[in-house]
Scaffold this motif. Structure first.
Motif, short mmCIF file in Angstrom:
data_model
loop_
_atom_site.label_atom_id
_atom_site.label_comp_id
_atom_site.label_asym_id
_atom_site.label_seq_id
_atom_site.Cartn_x
_atom_site.Cartn_y
_atom_site.Cartn_z
N ILE A 81 -84.04 -14.44 3.68
CA ILE A 81 -83.19 -13.26 3.52
C ILE A 81 -82.41 -13.39 2.23
N THR A 82 -82.30 -12.29 1.49
CA THR A 82 -81.37 -12.19 0.38
C THR A 82 -80.54 -10.94 0.61
N THR A 83 -79.22 -11.09 0.54
CA THR A 83 -78.34 -9.94 0.69
C THR A 83 -77.51 -9.79 -0.59
N PHE A 84 -77.16 -8.54 -0.86
CA PHE A 84 -76.39 -8.20 -2.05
C PHE A 84 -75.12 -7.48 -1.58
N HIS A 85 -73.98 -7.87 -2.16
CA HIS A 85 -72.66 -7.41 -1.71
C HIS A 85 -71.82 -6.99 -2.91
N THR A 86 -71.17 -5.83 -2.82
CA THR A 86 -70.33 -5.39 -3.93
C THR A 86 -68.93 -5.99 -3.89
N ASP A 87 -68.50 -6.48 -2.74
CA ASP A 87 -67.18 -7.09 -2.60
C ASP A 87 -67.26 -8.19 -1.55
N PRO A 88 -67.97 -9.29 -1.85
CA PRO A 88 -68.26 -10.30 -0.84
C PRO A 88 -67.04 -10.83 -0.10
N GLU A 89 -65.98 -11.09 -0.80
CA GLU A 89 -64.80 -11.69 -0.17
C GLU A 89 -64.24 -10.80 0.95
N ASN A 90 -64.20 -9.50 0.72
CA ASN A 90 -63.63 -8.59 1.70
C ASN A 90 -64.66 -8.08 2.71
N GLN A 91 -65.95 -8.20 2.42
CA GLN A 91 -66.99 -7.66 3.28
C GLN A 91 -67.61 -8.71 4.21
#
Length: 132
Positions: free
Chosen positions: A77-87
């Motif tokens: 799995i690869t996931t992409f996050h625009t705001d990792p710390e808060n999400q």
């Protein structure tokens, strides 16, 4: 050489046609699933982040189903996050529901600054079960 075969879920969303890509490609016994996002049927982003993550997993499940796979067949799995710390807490809660026990698939999370209006995307590689 193994020929690639396109796989689409039953109710494919508008993004595939709009941007000209396949939901997944079957190559031999491997399924390479394109990044799935939390889109509504018309391809627009779901504004509520928690629901967007759940929709991304629902879209992923539909694509896996179309190839005869389940979440248990995912190996990477690869996931992409625009705001990792808060999400991350929201994402981890959904992840724990879907992958509730070991062995867990490989997972790489990447922080990004743009996902075409989305805040979460998930792409996977799965092994297609044999039909023996």
């Amino acid at each position: 050489m193994t020929k690639r075969e396109a796989v689409f879920p039953a109710n494919r969303h508008a993004l595939y046609d709009e941007h000209g890509y396949s939901a997944a490609i079957r190559s031999g016994d491997l399924l390479f699933v394109s990044g799935q996002v939390g889109s509504r049927p018309d391809g627009t982003p779901e504004p509520d982040f928690g629901h967007q993550v759940r929709l991304a997993f629902e879209n992923l499940k539909a694509t896996l189903d179309a190839a005869g796979c389940t979440f248990d067949h995912i190996v990477d799995i690869t996931t992409f996050h625009t705001d990792p710390e808060n999400q991350f807490a929201t994402i981890m809660a959904v992840k724990q529901e879907i992958f509730s026990g070991p062995p867990y698939p490989n997972w790489t999370a990447v922080g990004v600054n743009w996902l075409a209006g989305f805040d979460f995307e998930i792409k996977v590689i799965a092994r297609i079960p044999s039909k023996a």
